[in-house]
Motif scaffolding. Structure first.
Motif, PDB file in Angstrom:
ATOM      1  N   PRO A   1       0.832  -1.215   0.000  1.00  0.00           N
ATOM      2  CA  PRO A   1       0.000   0.000   0.000  1.00  0.00           C
ATOM      3  C   PRO A   1       0.860   1.256   0.000  1.00  0.00           C
ATOM      4  O   PRO A   1       1.854   1.349   0.730  1.00  0.00           O
ATOM      5  N   GLY A   2       0.501   2.208  -0.843  1.00  0.00           N
ATOM      6  CA  GLY A   2       1.230   3.461  -0.930  1.00  0.00           C
ATOM      7  C   GLY A   2       2.390   3.448  -1.893  1.00  0.00           C
ATOM      8  O   GLY A   2       2.992   4.494  -2.156  1.00  0.00           O
ATOM      9  N   THR A   3       2.718   2.267  -2.451  1.00  0.00           N
ATOM     10  CA  THR A   3       3.813   2.176  -3.414  1.00  0.00           C
ATOM     11  C   THR A   3       3.361   2.724  -4.763  1.00  0.00           C
ATOM     12  O   THR A   3       2.264   2.390  -5.224  1.00  0.00           O
ATOM     13  N   PRO A   4       4.161   3.558  -5.421  1.00  0.00           N
ATOM     14  CA  PRO A   4       3.777   4.046  -6.751  1.00  0.00           C
ATOM     15  C   PRO A   4       3.544   2.889  -7.722  1.00  0.00           C
ATOM     16  O   PRO A   4       4.286   1.905  -7.721  1.00  0.00           O
ATOM     17  N   ALA A   5       2.509   3.009  -8.533  1.00  0.00           N
ATOM     18  CA  ALA A   5       2.195   1.951  -9.492  1.00  0.00           C
ATOM     19  C   ALA A   5       3.330   1.793 -10.499  1.00  0.00           C
ATOM     20  O   ALA A   5       3.872   2.773 -10.998  1.00  0.00           O
ATOM     21  N   HIS A   6       3.704   0.561 -10.774  1.00  0.00           N
ATOM     22  CA  HIS A   6       4.729   0.289 -11.772  1.00  0.00           C
ATOM     23  C   HIS A   6       4.614  -1.163 -12.226  1.00  0.00           C
ATOM     24  O   HIS A   6       3.902  -1.955 -11.624  1.00  0.00           O
ATOM     25  N   GLY A   7       5.300  -1.473 -13.291  1.00  0.00           N
ATOM     26  CA  GLY A   7       5.380  -2.857 -13.742  1.00  0.00           C
ATOM     27  C   GLY A   7       4.367  -3.268 -14.776  1.00  0.00           C
ATOM     28  O   GLY A   7       4.360  -4.420 -15.214  1.00  0.00           O
ATOM     29  N   GLN A   8       3.488  -2.347 -15.220  1.00  0.00           N
ATOM     30  CA  GLN A   8       2.479  -2.719 -16.201  1.00  0.00           C
ATOM     31  C   GLN A   8       3.134  -2.868 -17.575  1.00  0.00           C
ATOM     32  O   GLN A   8       3.756  -1.944 -18.078  1.00  0.00           O
ATOM     33  N   ARG A   9       2.983  -4.034 -18.180  1.00  0.00           N
ATOM     34  CA  ARG A   9       3.652  -4.338 -19.435  1.00  0.00           C
ATOM     35  C   ARG A   9       2.751  -5.183 -20.344  1.00  0.00           C
ATOM     36  O   ARG A   9       1.828  -5.847 -19.878  1.00  0.00           O
ATOM     37  N   SER A  10       3.065  -5.161 -21.630  1.00  0.00           N
ATOM     38  CA  SER A  10       2.435  -6.088 -22.566  1.00  0.00           C
ATOM     39  C   SER A  10       3.484  -6.573 -23.545  1.00  0.00           C
ATOM     40  O   SER A  10       4.461  -5.869 -23.816  1.00  0.00           O
ATOM     41  N   MET A  11       3.304  -7.788 -24.061  1.00  0.00           N
ATOM     42  CA  MET A  11       4.187  -8.344 -25.076  1.00  0.00           C
ATOM     43  C   MET A  11       3.333  -9.105 -26.077  1.00  0.00           C
ATOM     44  O   MET A  11       2.337  -9.735 -25.698  1.00  0.00           O
ATOM     45  N   VAL A  12       3.701  -9.049 -27.344  1.00  0.00           N
ATOM     46  CA  VAL A  12       2.943  -9.715 -28.405  1.00  0.00           C
ATOM     47  C   VAL A  12       3.831 -10.776 -29.052  1.00  0.00           C
ATOM     48  O   VAL A  12       4.979 -10.507 -29.408  1.00  0.00           O
ATOM     49  N   PHE A  13       3.277 -11.978 -29.209  1.00  0.00           N
ATOM     50  CA  PHE A  13       3.990 -13.068 -29.854  1.00  0.00           C
ATOM     51  C   PHE A  13       3.114 -13.679 -30.945  1.00  0.00           C
ATOM     52  O   PHE A  13       1.877 -13.665 -30.837  1.00  0.00           O
ATOM     53  N   GLY A  14       3.740 -14.221 -31.952  1.00  0.00           N
ATOM     54  CA  GLY A  14       3.031 -14.979 -32.959  1.00  0.00           C
ATOM     55  C   GLY A  14       3.145 -16.467 -32.668  1.00  0.00           C
ATOM     56  O   GLY A  14       4.245 -16.989 -32.493  1.00  0.00           O
ATOM     57  N   LEU A  15       2.015 -17.150 -32.569  1.00  0.00           N
ATOM     58  CA  LEU A  15       1.991 -18.600 -32.396  1.00  0.00           C
ATOM     59  C   LEU A  15       1.650 -19.214 -33.750  1.00  0.00           C
ATOM     60  O   LEU A  15       0.494 -19.186 -34.174  1.00  0.00           O
ATOM     61  N   GLY A  16       2.660 -19.703 -34.460  1.00  0.00           N
ATOM     62  CA  GLY A  16       2.427 -20.205 -35.808  1.00  0.00           C
ATOM     63  C   GLY A  16       1.946 -19.104 -36.728  1.00  0.00           C
ATOM     64  O   GLY A  16       1.237 -19.354 -37.693  1.00  0.00           O
ATOM     65  N   GLU A  17       2.336 -17.884 -36.421  1.00  0.00           N
ATOM     66  CA  GLU A  17       1.876 -16.695 -37.141  1.00  0.00           C
ATOM     67  C   GLU A  17       3.095 -15.897 -37.601  1.00  0.00           C
ATOM     68  O   GLU A  17       3.681 -15.127 -36.837  1.00  0.00           O
ATOM     69  N   PRO A  18       3.545 -16.095 -38.853  1.00  0.00           N
ATOM     70  CA  PRO A  18       4.786 -15.479 -39.307  1.00  0.00           C
ATOM     71  C   PRO A  18       4.797 -13.961 -39.294  1.00  0.00           C
ATOM     72  O   PRO A  18       5.855 -13.352 -39.228  1.00  0.00           O
ATOM     73  N   ARG A  19       3.618 -13.316 -39.324  1.00  0.00           N
ATOM     74  CA  ARG A  19       3.590 -11.855 -39.304  1.00  0.00           C
ATOM     75  C   ARG A  19       3.981 -11.289 -37.950  1.00  0.00           C
ATOM     76  O   ARG A  19       4.247 -10.102 -37.822  1.00  0.00           O
ATOM     77  N   PHE A  20       4.016 -12.134 -36.926  1.00  0.00           N
ATOM     78  CA  PHE A  20       4.354 -11.681 -35.582  1.00  0.00           C
ATOM     79  C   PHE A  20       5.481 -12.530 -35.008  1.00  0.00           C
ATOM     80  O   PHE A  20       5.355 -13.121 -33.947  1.00  0.00           O
ATOM     81  N   GLN A  21       6.579 -12.598 -35.742  1.00  0.00           N
ATOM     82  CA  GLN A  21       7.748 -13.347 -35.299  1.00  0.00           C
ATOM     83  C   GLN A  21       8.952 -12.419 -35.270  1.00  0.00           C
ATOM     84  O   GLN A  21       9.785 -12.435 -36.164  1.00  0.00           O
ATOM     85  N   PRO A  22       9.078 -11.579 -34.239  1.00  0.00           N
ATOM     86  CA  PRO A  22      10.199 -10.630 -34.190  1.00  0.00           C
ATOM     87  C   PRO A  22      11.528 -11.354 -34.011  1.00  0.00           C
ATOM     88  O   PRO A  22      11.604 -12.400 -33.379  1.00  0.00           O
ATOM     89  N   HIS A  23      12.580 -10.786 -34.577  1.00  0.00           N
ATOM     90  CA  HIS A  23      13.907 -11.376 -34.439  1.00  0.00           C
ATOM     91  C   HIS A  23      14.489 -11.111 -33.052  1.00  0.00           C
ATOM     92  O   HIS A  23      15.344 -11.857 -32.580  1.00  0.00           O
ATOM     93  N   LYS A  24      14.021 -10.048 -32.413  1.00  0.00           N
ATOM     94  CA  LYS A  24      14.514  -9.721 -31.085  1.00  0.00           C
ATOM     95  C   LYS A  24      13.338  -9.607 -30.124  1.00  0.00           C
ATOM     96  O   LYS A  24      12.295  -9.080 -30.462  1.00  0.00           O
ATOM     97  N   LEU A  25      13.552 -10.116 -28.913  1.00  0.00           N
ATOM     98  CA  LEU A  25      12.492 -10.089 -27.915  1.00  0.00           C
ATOM     99  C   LEU A  25      12.022  -8.667 -27.645  1.00  0.00           C
ATOM    100  O   LEU A  25      10.841  -8.399 -27.466  1.00  0.00           O
ATOM    101  N   GLY A  26      12.944  -7.705 -27.669  1.00  0.00           N
ATOM    102  CA  GLY A  26      12.585  -6.321 -27.367  1.00  0.00           C
ATOM    103  C   GLY A  26      11.617  -5.729 -28.357  1.00  0.00           C
ATOM    104  O   GLY A  26      10.912  -4.766 -28.042  1.00  0.00           O
ATOM    105  N   ALA A  27      11.542  -6.294 -29.565  1.00  0.00           N
ATOM    106  CA  ALA A  27      10.639  -5.754 -30.577  1.00  0.00           C
ATOM    107  C   ALA A  27       9.185  -5.983 -30.218  1.00  0.00           C
ATOM    108  O   ALA A  27       8.296  -5.348 -30.770  1.00  0.00           O
ATOM    109  N   THR A  28       8.907  -6.901 -29.272  1.00  0.00           N
ATOM    110  CA  THR A  28       7.528  -7.187 -28.899  1.00  0.00           C
ATOM    111  C   THR A  28       7.096  -6.423 -27.660  1.00  0.00           C
ATOM    112  O   THR A  28       5.966  -6.525 -27.229  1.00  0.00           O
ATOM    113  N   GLN A  29       8.012  -5.675 -27.060  1.00  0.00           N
ATOM    114  CA  GLN A  29       7.727  -5.052 -25.769  1.00  0.00           C
ATOM    115  C   GLN A  29       7.152  -3.652 -25.953  1.00  0.00           C
ATOM    116  O   GLN A  29       7.564  -2.905 -26.802  1.00  0.00           O
TER     117      GLN A  29
END
Length: 200
Positions: free
Chosen positions: A167-195
């Motif tokens: 309680p009282g801690t500043p909000a932080h840590g909210q993130r999203s990442m996108v991956f392609g599962l058998g989906e070539p249009r969403f297959q980044p070469h680097k993990l950071g590209a999905t962040q």
């Protein structure tokens, strides 16, 4: 979020009832959040009829207003023992966050269009990292599902770990990442590209 989907006429009484039950709140709240996010992103939403067994369907069909492209969207929120109304139990011995079961379940539902699976990983985020440490764990699981021939789907992982903060801690840590599962249009070469970091 509730106002957004109520304005669209898709806030069903059954969803409101689930929001009032402590053991169902987590999943229902995530469905509301995902629906509202698509609405704000210029999609028209059509709820899918509920089915049972092999007739189970995704949560809704999202049609992009500009392109008219349709997607079958499913929302899953990962439960953790003793967190957000869930019963306390022995923690899993699998490497966390483990999401393969949720994705398999989502893929088991009927979908008439390209799939988008949204998964909230419900995971503590002790540091506000640019690339979350859990990203590599999720990538390994996606690769394992692909090797078993599952897909195609666009998988959006989200994490809003505010309920893990003191309680009282500043909000932080909210993130999203996108991956392609058998989906070539969403297959980044680097993990950071999905962040990406949510604004605010």
């Amino acid at each position: 979020d509730l106002h957004q989907i109520r304005h669209l006429g898709i806030l069903l009484p059954s969803l409101v009832k689930r929001l009032k039950l402590i053991d169902q709140f987590q999943g229902a709240r995530y469905e509301v959040a995902v629906s509202a996010a698509f609405a704000r992103a210029d999609f028209r939403l059509e709820l899918e009829p509920e089915g049972k067994g092999p007739q189970r369907r995704c949560e809704f069909v999202a049609t992009h207003l500009s392109t008219k492209k349709k997607y079958s969207v499913e929302a899953k929120s990962r439960h953790r023992p003793g967190i957000l109304g869930q019963r306390a139990s022995e923690p899993s011995k699998r490497q966390e966050p483990f999401v393969e079961g949720l994705i398999r379940n989502a893929l088991g539902k009927m979908a008439q269009h390209d799939r988008i699976i949204c998964v909230d990983i419900n995971y503590p985020q002790p540091k506000d990292e640019f690339i979350p440490e859990w990203g590599a764990t999720l990538r390994t699981q996606i690769d394992r599902l692909e090797s078993n021939g599952l897909g195609p789907a666009i998988v959006v992982f989200t994490n809003a770990p505010f309920h893990f903060l003191e309680p009282g801690t500043p909000a932080h840590g909210q993130r999203s990442m996108v991956f392609g599962l058998g989906e070539p249009r969403f297959q980044p070469h680097k993990l950071g590209a999905t962040q990406q970091t949510f604004p605010g």
